[in-house]
Write a protein that holds these residues in place. Structure first.
Motif, PDB file in Angstrom:
ATOM      1  N   ALA A 118      59.878  13.951  56.658  1.00 58.31           N
ATOM      2  CA  ALA A 118      58.634  14.311  56.003  1.00 58.31           C
ATOM      3  C   ALA A 118      57.518  13.336  56.383  1.00 58.31           C
ATOM      4  CB  ALA A 118      58.832  14.297  54.490  1.00 58.31           C
ATOM      5  N   GLY A 119      56.282  13.813  56.297  1.00 56.66           N
ATOM      6  CA  GLY A 119      55.130  12.959  56.544  1.00 56.66           C
ATOM      7  C   GLY A 119      54.755  12.177  55.297  1.00 56.66           C
ATOM      8  N   VAL A 120      53.816  11.229  55.460  1.00 56.62           N
ATOM      9  CA  VAL A 120      53.444  10.347  54.356  1.00 56.62           C
ATOM     10  C   VAL A 120      52.889  11.127  53.166  1.00 56.62           C
ATOM     11  CG1 VAL A 120      51.881   8.487  53.656  1.00 56.62           C
ATOM     12  CG2 VAL A 120      53.014   8.394  55.862  1.00 56.62           C
ATOM     13  N   PHE A 121      52.024  12.120  53.445  1.00 59.36           N
ATOM     14  CA  PHE A 121      51.411  12.872  52.353  1.00 59.36           C
ATOM     15  C   PHE A 121      52.478  13.592  51.515  1.00 59.36           C
ATOM     16  CE2 PHE A 121      49.480  16.770  50.616  1.00 59.36           C
ATOM     17  CZ  PHE A 121      48.490  16.194  49.846  1.00 59.36           C
ATOM     18  N   GLU A 122      53.419  14.245  52.212  1.00 61.73           N
ATOM     19  CA  GLU A 122      54.485  14.966  51.504  1.00 61.73           C
ATOM     20  C   GLU A 122      55.349  13.996  50.690  1.00 61.73           C
ATOM     21  OE1 GLU A 122      56.967  17.282  54.056  1.00 61.73           O
ATOM     22  OE2 GLU A 122      58.186  18.023  52.383  1.00 61.73           O
ATOM     23  N   MET A 123      55.603  12.822  51.271  1.00 66.19           N
ATOM     24  CA  MET A 123      56.393  11.814  50.548  1.00 66.19           C
ATOM     25  C   MET A 123      55.721  11.416  49.249  1.00 66.19           C
ATOM     26  SD  MET A 123      57.587   8.982  53.223  1.00 66.19           S
ATOM     27  CE  MET A 123      58.266   9.477  54.777  1.00 66.19           C
ATOM     28  N   ILE A 124      54.428  11.101  49.344  1.00 64.73           N
ATOM     29  CA  ILE A 124      53.716  10.610  48.164  1.00 64.73           C
ATOM     30  C   ILE A 124      53.629  11.695  47.091  1.00 64.73           C
ATOM     31  CG2 ILE A 124      51.486   9.768  47.315  1.00 64.73           C
ATOM     32  CD1 ILE A 124      51.162   8.291  49.968  1.00 64.73           C
ATOM     33  N   THR A 125      53.263  12.936  47.496  1.00 67.16           N
ATOM     34  CA  THR A 125      53.123  13.986  46.486  1.00 67.16           C
ATOM     35  C   THR A 125      54.475  14.311  45.839  1.00 67.16           C
ATOM     36  OG1 THR A 125      53.190  15.549  48.320  1.00 67.16           O
ATOM     37  CG2 THR A 125      51.052  15.148  47.338  1.00 67.16           C
ATOM     38  N   THR A 126      55.529  14.395  46.642  1.00 68.57           N
ATOM     39  CA  THR A 126      56.840  14.683  46.053  1.00 68.57           C
ATOM     40  C   THR A 126      57.261  13.581  45.089  1.00 68.57           C
ATOM     41  OG1 THR A 126      57.440  15.779  48.111  1.00 68.57           O
ATOM     42  CG2 THR A 126      59.221  15.336  46.560  1.00 68.57           C
ATOM     43  N   CYS A 127      57.040  12.321  45.502  1.00 68.32           N
ATOM     44  CA  CYS A 127      57.393  11.198  44.627  1.00 68.32           C
ATOM     45  C   CYS A 127      56.641  11.284  43.298  1.00 68.32           C
ATOM     46  CB  CYS A 127      57.043   9.860  45.295  1.00 68.32           C
ATOM     47  SG  CYS A 127      58.326   9.275  46.372  1.00 68.32           S
ATOM     48  N   ILE A 128      55.363  11.640  43.356  1.00 62.07           N
ATOM     49  CA  ILE A 128      54.577  11.715  42.125  1.00 62.07           C
ATOM     50  C   ILE A 128      55.147  12.792  41.192  1.00 62.07           C
ATOM     51  CG2 ILE A 128      52.314  12.335  41.170  1.00 62.07           C
ATOM     52  CD1 ILE A 128      51.045  10.984  43.611  1.00 62.07           C
ATOM     53  N   VAL A 129      55.455  13.966  41.758  1.00 60.24           N
ATOM     54  CA  VAL A 129      55.957  15.059  40.924  1.00 60.24           C
ATOM     55  C   VAL A 129      57.323  14.708  40.334  1.00 60.24           C
ATOM     56  CG1 VAL A 129      56.790  17.433  40.978  1.00 60.24           C
ATOM     57  CG2 VAL A 129      54.653  16.839  42.127  1.00 60.24           C
ATOM     58  N   VAL A 130      58.224  14.235  41.186  1.00 65.65           N
ATOM     59  CA  VAL A 130      59.595  13.980  40.722  1.00 65.65           C
ATOM     60  C   VAL A 130      59.641  12.841  39.700  1.00 65.65           C
ATOM     61  CG1 VAL A 130      61.907  13.294  41.454  1.00 65.65           C
ATOM     62  CG2 VAL A 130      60.591  14.869  42.853  1.00 65.65           C
ATOM     63  N   ASN A 131      58.733  11.873  39.836  1.00 61.96           N
ATOM     64  CA  ASN A 131      58.794  10.700  38.966  1.00 61.96           C
ATOM     65  C   ASN A 131      57.734  10.685  37.870  1.00 61.96           C
ATOM     66  OD1 ASN A 131      60.951   9.017  40.367  1.00 61.96           O
ATOM     67  ND2 ASN A 131      59.562   9.477  42.052  1.00 61.96           N
TER      68      ASN A 131
END
Lengths: 102, 250
Positions: B80-93
């Motif tokens: 995954a790219g950086v943007f996808e990483m950050i957004t997924t992390c925000i939602v999951v956490n």
């Protein structure tokens, strides 16, 4: 798997998760006076932990019946004894013992 | 909840003499046991996508999040790219955001500022639950004690999961995996016994959570999202119906 990519990803994600946890501590430096917000935050732990416990405890083991037994024993232990370690160990022991039967 | 009425109080008469840090270490033991089982499985998953023990260990020590780390492993596996990483992390956490908001209200105004940078690292479901169960102001040493023991178990479990793979017997993983839920019950049930409204809240929350896991459409929602939606809805409704009165809680 490129190890530079892995370390870079880990750094990005660890920082993101840390910021999610840290921002509220920086923003809410004073006690909130709004009654609704205070009440809401007061109820958050009960709702969150209840939602996370059920039905997850039932499906946590590979046998639904031992999960259900652990739930019942955990509820009784928490109601009558309340001690954290005792309740946790009771649940583990229940799963172990029911695992011998089923 | 005024300054005078909200001093740090004892929670368990049996441990009255123990200092907060030692009490934290003690209460960290069941968390550590439960974490070990979960993180062992996490380590096996990390190994499966080609992460080594050092990488998995760093991930667990740095993130300390179960669903968050499973998501992280999937993101790395899919490049995954950086943007996808950050957004997924925000939602999951995102639930940690709510927990931090809640816990920020349990800090004494006189607490040194650096604790606001250390405490966030400690916010997990379990450590948050126990820290909020303390009556009055939170003594951060209690949270740090729990965190040291539980993160040790969490990280060790992940590393061993990578190194040892599938050799831990199923009965042991099974038994340990309910430890965390037992602790949750020990946190929410005793106050529910004393307070009818909280009892009702717990019953409604569990029922709603059960419905979310069986009803069509609703059951497609991830666990992380379910926790956020139900917490906002139920705790929000509870705050409207039954506001917490000033100065009564402590």
């Amino acid at each position: 798997m490129n190890s530079n990519y892995i370390y870079f990803s880990l750094l990005v994600m660890c920082l993101t998760v840390y910021c999610i946890r840290m921002l509220p501590f920086l923003v809410f430096r004073k006690e909130i006076t709004n009654t609704f917000v205070r009440s809401f935050l007061y109820y958050v732990p009960y709702v969150t932990l209840a939602v996370m416990t059920f039905p997850a405890i039932v499906t946590a083991t590979d046998n639904v019946w031992s999960g259900l037994a652990a739930l019942v024993v955990g509820l009784l232990a928490a109601w009558f004894k309340g001690d954290l370690f005792f309740v946790a160990v009771s649940c583990c022991a229940t799963v172990f013992l029911t695992g011998l039967i089923f | 909840m005024t300054q005078t009425s909200k001093k740090t109080q004892e929670i368990d008469p049996g441990t009255r003499q123990l200092p907060w840090f030692v009490r934290g270490l003690r209460d960290g033991i069941p968390i550590c046991m439960g974490y070990f089982a979960v993180s062992f499985a996490l380590g096996i998953t990390a190994r499966g996508i080609g992460m080594n023990a050092l990488q998995a260990g760093l991930m667990s020590a740095g993130m300390v999040a179960s669903a968050g780390e499973f998501a992280a492993i999937n993101l790395i596996a899919s490049h995954a790219g950086v943007f996808e990483m950050i957004t997924t992390c925000i939602v999951v956490n995102m639930r940690y955001f709510l927990m931090s908001c809640s816990l920020s209200q349990k800090l004494s105004p006189s607490l040194p500022f650096y604790h606001r940078f250390l405490l966030p690292y400690c916010i997990t479901d379990e450590i948050f639950g126990l820290s909020s169960a303390v009556k009055g102001y939170l003594e951060p040493k209690y949270t740090y004690g729990m965190t040291i023991v539980s993160v040790a178990g969490w990280t060790t479990g992940t590393v061993l999961g990578v190194l040892l793979g599938n050799i831990m017997p199923a009965w042991a993983v099974n038994a340990l995996s309910v430890s965390l839920y037992g602790m949750f019950l020990a946190i929410i049930i005793p106050p529910a016994r004393e307070n009818r409204f909280i009892l009702g809240l717990v019953v409604i929350s569990m029922t709603a959570s059960g419905l979310f896991s069986v009803l069509p459409v609703l059951k497609e929602i991830s666990v992380g999202f379910k926790v956020i939606i139900l917490t906002l809805a139920i705790a929000g409704a509870a705050a409207v119906i039954h506001p917490v009165e000033e100065r009564k809680e402590a």
